[in-house]
Design an enzyme around this catalytic site. Sequence first.
Site, PDB file in Angstrom:
ATOM      1  N   SER A 124       0.834  -1.209   0.000  1.00  0.00           N
ATOM      2  CA  SER A 124       0.000   0.000   0.000  1.00  0.00           C
ATOM      3  C   SER A 124       0.864   1.252   0.000  1.00  0.00           C
ATOM      4  O   SER A 124       1.984   1.252   0.515  1.00  0.00           O
ATOM      5  CB  SER A 124      -0.853  -0.038   1.273  1.00  0.00           C
ATOM      6  OG  SER A 124      -1.383   1.222   1.542  1.00  0.00           O
ATOM      7  N   TYR A 148      -1.449  -1.113  10.921  1.00  0.00           N
ATOM      8  CA  TYR A 148      -1.778  -1.692   9.606  1.00  0.00           C
ATOM      9  C   TYR A 148      -0.628  -1.420   8.638  1.00  0.00           C
ATOM     10  O   TYR A 148      -0.122  -2.335   7.968  1.00  0.00           O
ATOM     11  CB  TYR A 148      -3.083  -1.089   9.047  1.00  0.00           C
ATOM     12  CG  TYR A 148      -3.253  -1.354   7.568  1.00  0.00           C
ATOM     13  CD1 TYR A 148      -3.517  -2.639   7.104  1.00  0.00           C
ATOM     14  CD2 TYR A 148      -3.110  -0.334   6.618  1.00  0.00           C
ATOM     15  CE1 TYR A 148      -3.649  -2.900   5.740  1.00  0.00           C
ATOM     16  CE2 TYR A 148      -3.236  -0.577   5.255  1.00  0.00           C
ATOM     17  CZ  TYR A 148      -3.505  -1.866   4.824  1.00  0.00           C
ATOM     18  OH  TYR A 148      -3.618  -2.124   3.482  1.00  0.00           O
ATOM     19  N   LYS A 152       2.351  -3.926   6.525  1.00  0.00           N
ATOM     20  CA  LYS A 152       2.724  -3.917   5.101  1.00  0.00           C
ATOM     21  C   LYS A 152       4.235  -3.721   4.950  1.00  0.00           C
ATOM     22  O   LYS A 152       4.894  -4.372   4.146  1.00  0.00           O
ATOM     23  CB  LYS A 152       1.970  -2.807   4.354  1.00  0.00           C
ATOM     24  CG  LYS A 152       0.479  -3.053   4.255  1.00  0.00           C
ATOM     25  CD  LYS A 152       0.177  -4.288   3.407  1.00  0.00           C
ATOM     26  CE  LYS A 152      -1.285  -4.674   3.413  1.00  0.00           C
ATOM     27  NZ  LYS A 152      -1.557  -5.990   2.846  1.00  0.00           N
TER      28      LYS A 152
HETATM   29  N1  LIG Z   1      -8.700  -1.357  -0.457  1.00  0.00           N
HETATM   30  C1  LIG Z   1      -7.688  -0.541  -0.241  1.00  0.00           C
HETATM   31  O1  LIG Z   1      -7.887   0.677  -0.110  1.00  0.00           O
HETATM   32  C2  LIG Z   1      -6.270  -1.066  -0.197  1.00  0.00           C
HETATM   33  C3  LIG Z   1      -5.201  -0.175  -0.377  1.00  0.00           C
HETATM   34  C4  LIG Z   1      -3.895  -0.674  -0.311  1.00  0.00           C
HETATM   35  C5  LIG Z   1      -3.658  -2.024  -0.065  1.00  0.00           C
HETATM   36  N2  LIG Z   1      -4.720  -2.864   0.107  1.00  0.00           N
HETATM   37  C6  LIG Z   1      -4.445  -4.288   0.380  1.00  0.00           C
HETATM   38  O2  LIG Z   1      -5.019  -5.056  -0.658  1.00  0.00           O
HETATM   39  C7  LIG Z   1      -5.462  -6.323  -0.156  1.00  0.00           C
HETATM   40  C8  LIG Z   1      -6.907  -6.534  -0.521  1.00  0.00           C
HETATM   41  O3  LIG Z   1      -7.682  -5.455   0.003  1.00  0.00           O
HETATM   42  P1  LIG Z   1      -9.253  -5.368  -0.216  1.00  0.00           P
HETATM   43  O4  LIG Z   1      -9.604  -3.926  -0.237  1.00  0.00           O
HETATM   44  O5  LIG Z   1      -9.673  -6.236  -1.313  1.00  0.00           O
HETATM   45  O6  LIG Z   1      -9.739  -5.966   1.178  1.00  0.00           O
HETATM   46  P2  LIG Z   1     -10.946  -6.955   1.486  1.00  0.00           P
HETATM   47  O7  LIG Z   1     -11.129  -6.962   2.961  1.00  0.00           O
HETATM   48  O8  LIG Z   1     -12.128  -6.621   0.648  1.00  0.00           O
HETATM   49  O9  LIG Z   1     -10.355  -8.359   0.991  1.00  0.00           O
HETATM   50  C9  LIG Z   1      -9.486  -9.131   1.761  1.00  0.00           C
HETATM   51  C10 LIG Z   1     -10.016 -10.550   1.745  1.00  0.00           C
HETATM   52  O10 LIG Z   1      -9.118 -11.371   2.494  1.00  0.00           O
HETATM   53  C11 LIG Z   1      -9.866 -12.218   3.340  1.00  0.00           C
HETATM   54  N3  LIG Z   1      -8.997 -12.542   4.490  1.00  0.00           N
HETATM   55  C12 LIG Z   1      -8.474 -11.715   5.424  1.00  0.00           C
HETATM   56  N4  LIG Z   1      -7.710 -12.401   6.283  1.00  0.00           N
HETATM   57  C13 LIG Z   1      -7.726 -13.697   5.883  1.00  0.00           C
HETATM   58  C14 LIG Z   1      -7.117 -14.883   6.356  1.00  0.00           C
HETATM   59  N5  LIG Z   1      -6.359 -14.911   7.454  1.00  0.00           N
HETATM   60  N6  LIG Z   1      -7.345 -16.034   5.682  1.00  0.00           N
HETATM   61  C15 LIG Z   1      -8.115 -16.064   4.578  1.00  0.00           C
HETATM   62  N7  LIG Z   1      -8.724 -14.967   4.080  1.00  0.00           N
HETATM   63  C16 LIG Z   1      -8.521 -13.791   4.728  1.00  0.00           C
HETATM   64  C17 LIG Z   1     -11.132 -11.457   3.685  1.00  0.00           C
HETATM   65  O11 LIG Z   1     -12.219 -12.296   4.019  1.00  0.00           O
HETATM   66  C18 LIG Z   1     -11.387 -10.689   2.380  1.00  0.00           C
HETATM   67  O12 LIG Z   1     -12.237 -11.427   1.516  1.00  0.00           O
HETATM   68  C19 LIG Z   1      -5.180  -6.277   1.345  1.00  0.00           C
HETATM   69  O13 LIG Z   1      -3.942  -6.899   1.580  1.00  0.00           O
HETATM   70  C20 LIG Z   1      -5.101  -4.804   1.654  1.00  0.00           C
HETATM   71  O14 LIG Z   1      -4.306  -4.534   2.767  1.00  0.00           O
HETATM   72  C21 LIG Z   1      -6.018  -2.419   0.046  1.00  0.00           C
END
Ligand SMILES: NC(=O)c1ccc[n+]([C@@H]2O[C@H](COP(=O)([O-])OP(=O)(O)OC[C@H]3O[C@@H](n4cnc5c(N)ncnc54)[C@H](O)[C@@H]3O)[C@@H](O)[C@H]2O)c1
Length: 336
Positions: A124, A148, A152
């Site tokens: 991120s 958080y 990362k």
């Molecule tokens: N959305 C944002 O703004 C953003 C920005 C930068 C980075 N990210 C990163 O991108 C990735 C995806 O983000 P997102 O927005 O799709 O989030 P999200 O919460 O919609 O998706 C994450 C998924 O991972 C699953 N999950 C979490 N922990 C788990 C575990 N221990 N075992 C199995 N499944 C698990 C959740 O059920 C969910 O379906 C994450 O790593 C997040 O940190 C997101």
Amino acid sequence: MAILVTGGIGYIGSHTVVELMESGYDVIILDNLCNSEIIIKDRIEEITGKTVKFYEADLLDEERLEDIFRENDISAVIDFAALKAVGESVEEPLKYYCNNIGGLLALLKIMKKYNVKKLIFSSSATVYGVAEKMPVTEEDKLSVTNPYGRTKLMAEEILNDICKSDEKWSVVVLRYFNPVGAHESGLIGEDCEGIPSNIMPYIMKVAAGELEEVTVFGDDYNTMDGTGVRDYIHVVDLAKGHIKALEVVEKETGINTYNLGTGRGYSVLQLIKQFSEVVGKKVSYKILGRRAGDVAICYADPSKANKELNWKASLNIEDMCRDTWKWKSMSMGKEF
Ligand SMILES: NC(=O)c1ccc[n+]([C@@H]2O[C@H](COP(=O)([O-])OP(=O)(O)OC[C@H]3O[C@@H](n4cnc5c(N)ncnc54)[C@H](O)[C@@H]3O)[C@@H](O)[C@H]2O)c1
């Protein structure tokens, strides 16, 4: 050979699974559904017209993970599974370290055991902390302001060490800026219970009448209208970046890090105005004081990804608002 997508039922994961399947990849999804709903699997299948293999499993469950690697011919992993709420991470840091770091370590251990050494990891822009200059490049100094973000940064460091220790590993770290929008079908997108911590779902909920007004934190920053400026990127553009990253992972070894952003910043008020235009009615907002830890401006220099991944964001702010609204309208059962 299949691609294992952890967290593939989540927001960015589901859009990436669609792009992978439409590009001809075999996909296996692992998700414990802690922040997503199984109906998204049906929606993925509806969009692509194909079935997808799904394991309801926790990344920390090493035995289950081993079964998945034993049962399938996995060539590479895209790891989205993580918790992502900054505020919650401040209140419950242990939960974040256990899930985000513990999950990554379990995954790496089993990948190593089964000799699968190709990984794309979701990082991120938060790892740039309070950046000294804009736009941020991959070489800029890294720092974090909350647990958080620290998960990362720690994950990136772990991946660096792994790649240094064994030259067979090939890892691409993707630093996302602000993913927004939804699939053009309106079948998958981002929503949450209660008050969202991200701006776009907040605007969407106010436009839908579920919340009264958007809370804007701070209008006295040194920006065009005083509100914070961010690099919003359409989730489908972001998803496509993973397909390009897979090509790098296939042919190179070592660790490569890329910013995935548009390179352009919009203020919170500009975003609200654009959304109001798309919806055809004013989205109400109120201004409160600055929120601790927020930076005035953050946008990417995406030129490394443009050049080396041959990837460029192509959807604009209007597309982001329109697709978000279509997704929300359809999930409320309305015609769009
Ligand atoms: N959305 C944002 O703004 C953003 C920005 C930068 C980075 N990210 C990163 O991108 C990735 C995806 O983000 P997102 O927005 O799709 O989030 P999200 O919460 O919609 O998706 C994450 C998924 O991972 C699953 N999950 C979490 N922990 C788990 C575990 N221990 N075992 C199995 N499944 C698990 C959740 O059920 C969910 O379906 C994450 O790593 C997040 O940190 C997101």
